[in-house]
Design a protein around this motif. Structure first.
Motif, PDB file in Angstrom:
ATOM      1  N   VAL A   1       0.866  -1.177   0.000  1.00 47.97           N
ATOM      2  CA  VAL A   1       0.000   0.000   0.000  1.00 47.97           C
ATOM      3  C   VAL A   1       0.902   1.226   0.000  1.00 47.97           C
ATOM      4  CG1 VAL A   1      -1.755   1.290   1.285  1.00 47.97           C
ATOM      5  CG2 VAL A   1      -1.841  -1.215   1.232  1.00 47.97           C
ATOM      6  N   ARG A   2       0.775   2.046  -1.039  1.00 46.02           N
ATOM      7  CA  ARG A   2       1.650   3.213  -1.164  1.00 46.02           C
ATOM      8  C   ARG A   2       1.312   4.228  -0.072  1.00 46.02           C
ATOM      9  NH1 ARG A   2       1.264   5.551  -6.959  1.00 46.02           N
ATOM     10  NH2 ARG A   2       2.709   7.020  -6.018  1.00 46.02           N
ATOM     11  N   LYS A   3       2.286   4.491   0.766  1.00 46.90           N
ATOM     12  CA  LYS A   3       2.125   5.467   1.841  1.00 46.90           C
ATOM     13  C   LYS A   3       2.520   6.839   1.320  1.00 46.90           C
ATOM     14  CE  LYS A   3       1.499   2.099   4.789  1.00 46.90           C
ATOM     15  NZ  LYS A   3       0.252   1.446   4.709  1.00 46.90           N
ATOM     16  N   SER A   4       1.717   7.812   1.625  1.00 53.05           N
ATOM     17  CA  SER A   4       2.051   9.163   1.204  1.00 53.05           C
ATOM     18  C   SER A   4       1.295  10.159   2.065  1.00 53.05           C
ATOM     19  CB  SER A   4       1.703   9.368  -0.272  1.00 53.05           C
ATOM     20  OG  SER A   4       0.324   9.158  -0.472  1.00 53.05           O
ATOM     21  N   LEU A   5       1.827  11.349   2.136  1.00 51.40           N
ATOM     22  CA  LEU A   5       1.178  12.415   2.883  1.00 51.40           C
ATOM     23  C   LEU A   5       0.441  13.306   1.888  1.00 51.40           C
ATOM     24  CD1 LEU A   5       4.081  13.320   5.309  1.00 51.40           C
ATOM     25  CD2 LEU A   5       2.058  11.940   5.783  1.00 51.40           C
ATOM     26  N   GLN A   6      -0.835  13.081   1.764  1.00 52.91           N
ATOM     27  CA  GLN A   6      -1.675  13.862   0.870  1.00 52.91           C
ATOM     28  C   GLN A   6      -3.120  13.637   1.294  1.00 52.91           C
ATOM     29  OE1 GLN A   6      -3.727  12.046  -1.592  1.00 52.91           O
ATOM     30  NE2 GLN A   6      -3.083  10.235  -0.495  1.00 52.91           N
ATOM     31  N   ASP A   7      -4.018  14.487   0.828  1.00 50.34           N
ATOM     32  CA  ASP A   7      -5.419  14.387   1.217  1.00 50.34           C
ATOM     33  C   ASP A   7      -6.344  13.989   0.074  1.00 50.34           C
ATOM     34  OD1 ASP A   7      -4.886  15.170   3.849  1.00 50.34           O
ATOM     35  OD2 ASP A   7      -5.048  17.285   3.344  1.00 50.34           O
ATOM     36  N   ASP A   8      -5.797  13.731  -1.096  1.00 51.79           N
ATOM     37  CA  ASP A   8      -6.643  13.446  -2.246  1.00 51.79           C
ATOM     38  C   ASP A   8      -7.273  12.057  -2.206  1.00 51.79           C
ATOM     39  OD1 ASP A   8      -6.144  15.938  -3.325  1.00 51.79           O
ATOM     40  OD2 ASP A   8      -4.457  15.230  -4.523  1.00 51.79           O
ATOM     41  N   TYR A   9      -6.508  11.061  -1.743  1.00 49.77           N
ATOM     42  CA  TYR A   9      -6.951   9.670  -1.755  1.00 49.77           C
ATOM     43  C   TYR A   9      -6.572   9.002  -0.441  1.00 49.77           C
ATOM     44  CZ  TYR A   9      -7.115  10.507  -6.785  1.00 49.77           C
ATOM     45  OH  TYR A   9      -7.388  11.025  -8.030  1.00 49.77           O
ATOM     46  N   PRO A  10      -7.250   7.891  -0.093  1.00 46.76           N
ATOM     47  CA  PRO A  10      -6.866   7.157   1.121  1.00 46.76           C
ATOM     48  C   PRO A  10      -5.430   6.618   1.031  1.00 46.76           C
ATOM     49  CG  PRO A  10      -8.902   6.252   0.188  1.00 46.76           C
ATOM     50  CD  PRO A  10      -8.419   7.313  -0.739  1.00 46.76           C
ATOM     51  N   THR A  11      -4.977   6.327  -0.177  1.00 47.97           N
ATOM     52  CA  THR A  11      -3.599   5.966  -0.482  1.00 47.97           C
ATOM     53  C   THR A  11      -3.376   6.322  -1.943  1.00 47.97           C
ATOM     54  OG1 THR A  11      -1.954   4.192  -0.609  1.00 47.97           O
ATOM     55  CG2 THR A  11      -4.217   3.571  -1.049  1.00 47.97           C
ATOM     56  N   MET A  12      -2.141   6.560  -2.324  1.00 47.78           N
ATOM     57  CA  MET A  12      -1.862   6.917  -3.709  1.00 47.78           C
ATOM     58  C   MET A  12      -1.965   5.716  -4.642  1.00 47.78           C
ATOM     59  SD  MET A  12      -1.733  10.073  -3.924  1.00 47.78           S
ATOM     60  CE  MET A  12      -1.256  10.201  -5.631  1.00 47.78           C
ATOM     61  N   GLY A  13      -1.961   4.520  -4.090  1.00 47.21           N
ATOM     62  CA  GLY A  13      -2.086   3.333  -4.927  1.00 47.21           C
ATOM     63  C   GLY A  13      -1.785   2.073  -4.149  1.00 47.21           C
ATOM     64  N   ILE A  14      -2.118   0.968  -4.770  1.00 47.09           N
ATOM     65  CA  ILE A  14      -1.843  -0.343  -4.191  1.00 47.09           C
ATOM     66  C   ILE A  14      -1.177  -1.198  -5.259  1.00 47.09           C
ATOM     67  CG2 ILE A  14      -3.606  -0.350  -2.382  1.00 47.09           C
ATOM     68  CD1 ILE A  14      -5.552  -1.623  -4.313  1.00 47.09           C
ATOM     69  N   LEU A  15      -0.108  -1.849  -4.883  1.00 50.07           N
ATOM     70  CA  LEU A  15       0.610  -2.722  -5.802  1.00 50.07           C
ATOM     71  C   LEU A  15       0.138  -4.143  -5.528  1.00 50.07           C
ATOM     72  CD1 LEU A  15       4.084  -1.049  -5.309  1.00 50.07           C
ATOM     73  CD2 LEU A  15       2.350  -0.552  -7.045  1.00 50.07           C
ATOM     74  N   LEU A  16      -0.484  -4.752  -6.499  1.00 54.47           N
ATOM     75  CA  LEU A  16      -1.168  -6.021  -6.279  1.00 54.47           C
ATOM     76  C   LEU A  16      -0.304  -7.223  -6.636  1.00 54.47           C
ATOM     77  CD1 LEU A  16      -4.597  -4.906  -7.737  1.00 54.47           C
ATOM     78  CD2 LEU A  16      -3.996  -5.165  -5.328  1.00 54.47           C
ATOM     79  N   ALA A  17      -0.156  -8.115  -5.675  1.00 50.95           N
ATOM     80  CA  ALA A  17       0.490  -9.405  -5.895  1.00 50.95           C
ATOM     81  C   ALA A  17      -0.611 -10.461  -5.999  1.00 50.95           C
ATOM     82  CB  ALA A  17       1.430  -9.722  -4.732  1.00 50.95           C
ATOM     83  N   ASP A  18      -0.233 -11.672  -6.339  1.00 53.35           N
ATOM     84  CA  ASP A  18      -1.220 -12.746  -6.493  1.00 53.35           C
ATOM     85  C   ASP A  18      -2.070 -12.934  -5.241  1.00 53.35           C
ATOM     86  OD1 ASP A  18      -0.394 -13.198  -9.081  1.00 53.35           O
ATOM     87  OD2 ASP A  18       0.853 -14.935  -8.584  1.00 53.35           O
ATOM     88  N   GLU A  19      -1.447 -12.872  -4.071  1.00 52.98           N
ATOM     89  CA  GLU A  19      -2.209 -13.072  -2.827  1.00 52.98           C
ATOM     90  C   GLU A  19      -3.234 -11.957  -2.617  1.00 52.98           C
ATOM     91  OE1 GLU A  19       0.255 -11.728   0.932  1.00 52.98           O
ATOM     92  OE2 GLU A  19       1.599 -12.665  -0.530  1.00 52.98           O
ATOM     93  N   ASP A  20      -2.927 -10.752  -3.070  1.00 48.96           N
ATOM     94  CA  ASP A  20      -3.883  -9.647  -2.959  1.00 48.96           C
ATOM     95  C   ASP A  20      -5.060  -9.861  -3.904  1.00 48.96           C
ATOM     96  OD1 ASP A  20      -2.054  -8.295  -1.197  1.00 48.96           O
ATOM     97  OD2 ASP A  20      -0.946  -7.687  -2.985  1.00 48.96           O
ATOM     98  N   LEU A  21      -4.783 -10.379  -5.083  1.00 45.91           N
ATOM     99  CA  LEU A  21      -5.858 -10.667  -6.037  1.00 45.91           C
ATOM    100  C   LEU A  21      -6.795 -11.736  -5.481  1.00 45.91           C
ATOM    101  CD1 LEU A  21      -3.802 -10.553  -9.347  1.00 45.91           C
ATOM    102  CD2 LEU A  21      -5.354  -8.800  -8.450  1.00 45.91           C
ATOM    103  N   VAL A  22      -6.229 -12.715  -4.789  1.00 42.22           N
ATOM    104  CA  VAL A  22      -7.061 -13.734  -4.139  1.00 42.22           C
ATOM    105  C   VAL A  22      -7.962 -13.076  -3.098  1.00 42.22           C
ATOM    106  CG1 VAL A  22      -6.999 -15.744  -2.583  1.00 42.22           C
ATOM    107  CG2 VAL A  22      -5.481 -15.649  -4.577  1.00 42.22           C
ATOM    108  N   GLU A  23      -7.404 -12.171  -2.309  1.00 43.71           N
ATOM    109  CA  GLU A  23      -8.204 -11.467  -1.292  1.00 43.71           C
ATOM    110  C   GLU A  23      -9.289 -10.609  -1.931  1.00 43.71           C
ATOM    111  OE1 GLU A  23      -8.404 -11.803   2.012  1.00 43.71           O
ATOM    112  OE2 GLU A  23      -7.016 -13.462   1.672  1.00 43.71           O
ATOM    113  N   LEU A  24      -8.968  -9.975  -3.042  1.00 44.28           N
ATOM    114  CA  LEU A  24      -9.978  -9.178  -3.743  1.00 44.28           C
ATOM    115  C   LEU A  24     -11.108 -10.063  -4.270  1.00 44.28           C
ATOM    116  CD1 LEU A  24      -7.825  -6.569  -5.687  1.00 44.28           C
ATOM    117  CD2 LEU A  24      -9.391  -6.116  -3.794  1.00 44.28           C
ATOM    118  N   ARG A  25     -10.759 -11.250  -4.784  1.00 42.01           N
ATOM    119  CA  ARG A  25     -11.809 -12.179  -5.244  1.00 42.01           C
ATOM    120  C   ARG A  25     -12.713 -12.582  -4.084  1.00 42.01           C
ATOM    121  NH1 ARG A  25      -7.464 -14.227  -8.103  1.00 42.01           N
ATOM    122  NH2 ARG A  25      -7.595 -13.769 -10.304  1.00 42.01           N
TER     123      ARG A  25
END
Length: 99
Positions: free
Chosen positions: A67-91
């Motif tokens: 989970v991209r950590k950043s100090l900004q107020d536009d988004y909850p995070t600037m982005g998420i880098l997805l690995a296979d295990e994250d895709l399984v969790e999303l499913r």
């Protein structure tokens, strides 16, 4: 977050949980969109007020180190880098939260 989930359907007409399922499906189809919150927002075609609560609901599906950590107020995070295990969790998330 609980406030958005409880109030948004009545106030905005959009359910953050349902919207998060739409975003999760977008990410499952195009995982590269996760790396940049702005690109995912554009792909969804939603205004930020609708996008952010839904996107925030997906962050727990992704390993903290991706989970991209950043100090900004536009988004909850600037982005998420997805690995296979994250895709399984999303499913799993989609299966749990689909009507």
């Amino acid at each position: 977050m609980e406030l958005f989930i409880a109030s948004d359907p009545a106030i905005t007409g959009h359910d953050p949980v349902e919207d998060s399922v739409v975003l999760a499906r977008l990410l499952l189809d195009q995982p590269e969109l996760g790396g940049n919150a702005r690109k995912l927002e554009e792909a969804a075609g939603w205004e930020r007020r609708r996008f952010n609560p839904a996107f925030a609901l997906l962050i727990p599906c992704v390993h903290d180190g991706r989970v991209r950590k950043s100090l900004q107020d536009d988004y909850p995070t600037m982005g998420i880098l997805l690995a296979d295990e994250d895709l399984v969790e999303l499913r799993r998330y989609v299966q749990r939260n689909s009507q």
